[in-house]
Design a protein around this motif. Structure first.
Motif, PDB file in Angstrom:
ATOM      1  N   HIS A 159     -22.667 103.902  18.351  1.00  0.00           N
ATOM      2  CA  HIS A 159     -22.652 105.142  18.848  1.00  0.00           C
ATOM      3  C   HIS A 159     -23.746 105.336  19.873  1.00  0.00           C
ATOM      4  CE1 HIS A 159     -25.690 105.423  15.906  1.00  0.00           C
ATOM      5  NE2 HIS A 159     -25.826 106.932  16.183  1.00  0.00           N
ATOM      6  N   HIS A 194     -26.211 107.464  20.385  1.00  0.00           N
ATOM      7  CA  HIS A 194     -27.577 107.983  20.324  1.00  0.00           C
ATOM      8  C   HIS A 194     -28.637 107.300  21.097  1.00  0.00           C
ATOM      9  CE1 HIS A 194     -26.331 110.832  16.835  1.00  0.00           C
ATOM     10  NE2 HIS A 194     -26.041 111.578  17.925  1.00  0.00           N
ATOM     11  N   ASP A 244     -31.353 106.150  20.379  1.00  0.00           N
ATOM     12  CA  ASP A 244     -32.301 104.951  19.523  1.00  0.00           C
ATOM     13  C   ASP A 244     -31.252 104.026  19.385  1.00  0.00           C
ATOM     14  OD1 ASP A 244     -30.724 106.748  17.523  1.00  0.00           O
ATOM     15  OD2 ASP A 244     -31.639 105.618  16.112  1.00  0.00           O
ATOM     16  N   HIS A 245     -30.034 104.007  19.857  1.00  0.00           N
ATOM     17  CA  HIS A 245     -29.067 102.886  19.798  1.00  0.00           C
ATOM     18  C   HIS A 245     -28.582 102.476  21.346  1.00  0.00           C
ATOM     19  CE1 HIS A 245     -28.314 103.064  15.482  1.00  0.00           C
ATOM     20  NE2 HIS A 245     -29.020 104.479  15.751  1.00  0.00           N
ATOM     21  N   HIS A 283     -21.210 110.373  10.942  1.00  0.00           N
ATOM     22  CA  HIS A 283     -22.461 110.021  11.194  1.00  0.00           C
ATOM     23  C   HIS A 283     -22.593 111.749  11.179  1.00  0.00           C
ATOM     24  CE1 HIS A 283     -26.448 109.700  12.719  1.00  0.00           C
ATOM     25  NE2 HIS A 283     -26.184 109.415  13.762  1.00  0.00           N
ATOM     26  N   ASP A 298     -26.462 104.685  10.213  1.00  0.00           N
ATOM     27  CA  ASP A 298     -26.292 106.081  10.609  1.00  0.00           C
ATOM     28  C   ASP A 298     -25.136 106.645  10.083  1.00  0.00           C
ATOM     29  OD1 ASP A 298     -28.103 104.511  12.788  1.00  0.00           O
ATOM     30  OD2 ASP A 298     -28.154 106.454  13.590  1.00  0.00           O
TER      31      ASP A 298
END
Ligand SMILES: [Zn+2]
Ligand SMILES: [Zn+2]
Ligand SMILES: [Zn+2]
Length: 274
Positions: free
Chosen positions: A88, A90, A92-93, A171, A189
Motif C-alpha cells: 500500500h 502509506h 512508511d512503505h 488495513h 499492516d
C-alpha cells in the motif's frame, strides 16, 4: 544466498526472503523517547521501517520502499534490485522509492513497480518528478525510471523466477495487499483478513504478520489478534513484524506461544515452492 540464511535450501529454485525492517511507521527507537525499549541495548529492539528483500532465482526484488531503503539494502548486502512490489502507499512503505534510482540507472531500463491502481496514483503524485517529461531533467541520472505493472488479488504473477500471489487484506478500511511466495506469506499492516483470502493462507510454512502493540488499534492487529490469526491458519511458524516501541523483543519472545516469535531486522526466511 545471504550468510544469514536460517535454513539450508534443497530445492532447485533457492529463494530467500529477508525482513530488512520490522518496525512501525515511526521506527524504533522513537526519536526523543527514553522508554525501556527505545534505550535498550538489545539490537533486536532496533527496528527500521517495514521492508523486505527477496533473493529470487533470477535476481533481487523488494516489497515496499520505506524511508530507510538504502540503509536496509547496504545492511543486507543487496547488489542489484530489479523490481519492487507494494502492499500500500502509506509513507512508511513508499518514501524511500528514490533509492531505486541507482538500479534503473545501472540497468539502463525502467524498473517495474508491481502494485494496484490506487497505489500507482499515490506514487505518481508523491514522486511526480520521476514521471515528468525526461527532456526537462537536468541530467539522465536526476530521476529514477519506472514502469507500473498492475496486479490483482488472487492472480499470481512472476517476478525474477518466483511466482507471487497478491492477497487482499484490510488495513482498517483501506484495502491493501499481502503476498504469498511459495510456502511463505507476508501480511503487514493488516487488521483483518476477508474470507475470500483464506485460501491463500492455508498450508503455509511461514506466516509473517504485522502486530503493532499489546493494545487494540483501529488499523493494525495487536499481539493477541495476531496470535488468533496464526492459530486459525496454522502455519508451521509465524513471525510478528511492524512492531512499535511498546514491544520488547525478549519479553514478547517469552510470552508468545510455541511457533510464534517476534521478527527482527535481518531475519532471513527460506522460501520453497515459489
Ligand atoms: Zn506501515
Ligand atoms: Zn520508546
Ligand atoms: Zn499502513
Amino acid at each position: 544466498m545471504g550468510t544469514s540464511s536460517r535454513n539450508t535450501e534443497s530445492g532447485n529454485h533457492a529463494a530467500e526472503l529477508v525482513l530488512t525492517g520490522t518496525g512501525t511507521s515511526i521506527g524504533v527507537p522513537v526519536v526523543g523517547c527514553d522508554c525501556a525499549v527505545c534505550t535498550s541495548d538489545d539490537a533486536s529492539n532496533r527496528r527500521m521501517r517495514s521492508g523486505v528483500l527477496v533473493r529470487a532465482p533470477n535476481g533481487e526484488f523488494v516489497i515496499d520502499t520505506g524511508p530507510e531503503l538504502r540503509l536496509q539494502l547496504i545492511q543486507n548486502r543487496a547488489s542489484l534490485v530489479q523490481a519492487a512490489l507494494f502492499t500500500h502507499a502509506h509513507a512508511d512503505h513508499v518514501m524511500g522509492l528514490d533509492d531505486l534510482r541507482i538500479f534503473s540507472h545501472r540497468m539502463d531500463s525502467d524498473l517495474p513497480l508491481f502494485c494496484e491502481d490506487s497505489v500507482e496514483q499515490a506514487i505518481r503524485q508523491m514522486f511526480s518528478y520521476a514521471f515528468a517529461d525526461r527532456e526537462e531533467l537536468a541530467h539522465r541520472f536526476a530521476a529514477p525510471r519506472f514502469q507500473f505493472q498492475r496486479i490483482v488479488p488472487g492472480n499470481p504473477f512472476d517476478v525474477l523466477g518466483l511466482q507471487v500471489t497478491p492477497i487482499r487484506l484490510h488495513h482498517g478500511r483501506l484495502p491493501i495487499l499481502g503476498f504469498r511466495i511459495g510456502d511463505v506469506a507476508f501480511c503487514t499492516d493488516v487488521s483483518s483478513v476477508p474470507s475470500e483470502s483464506n485460501e491463500y493462507l492455508q498450508g503455509l510454512d511461514t506466516l509473517i504478520l504485522g502486530a503493532l502493540r499489546y493494545r487494540p488499534h483501529p488499523t493494525h492487529l495487536h499481539v493477541d489478534a495476531a496470535v488468533q490469526l496464526a492459530k486459525k491458519f496454522k502455519p508451521r511458524q509465524t513471525f510478528l513484524t511492524h512492531m512499535a516501541h511498546d514491544l520488547d523483543h525478549a519479553t514478547l519472545h517469552n510470552e508468545l506461544p510455541d511457533g510464534i516469535e517476534p521478527a527482527h531486522d535481518g531475519l532471513a526466511i527460506s522460501v520453497r515452492g515459489g
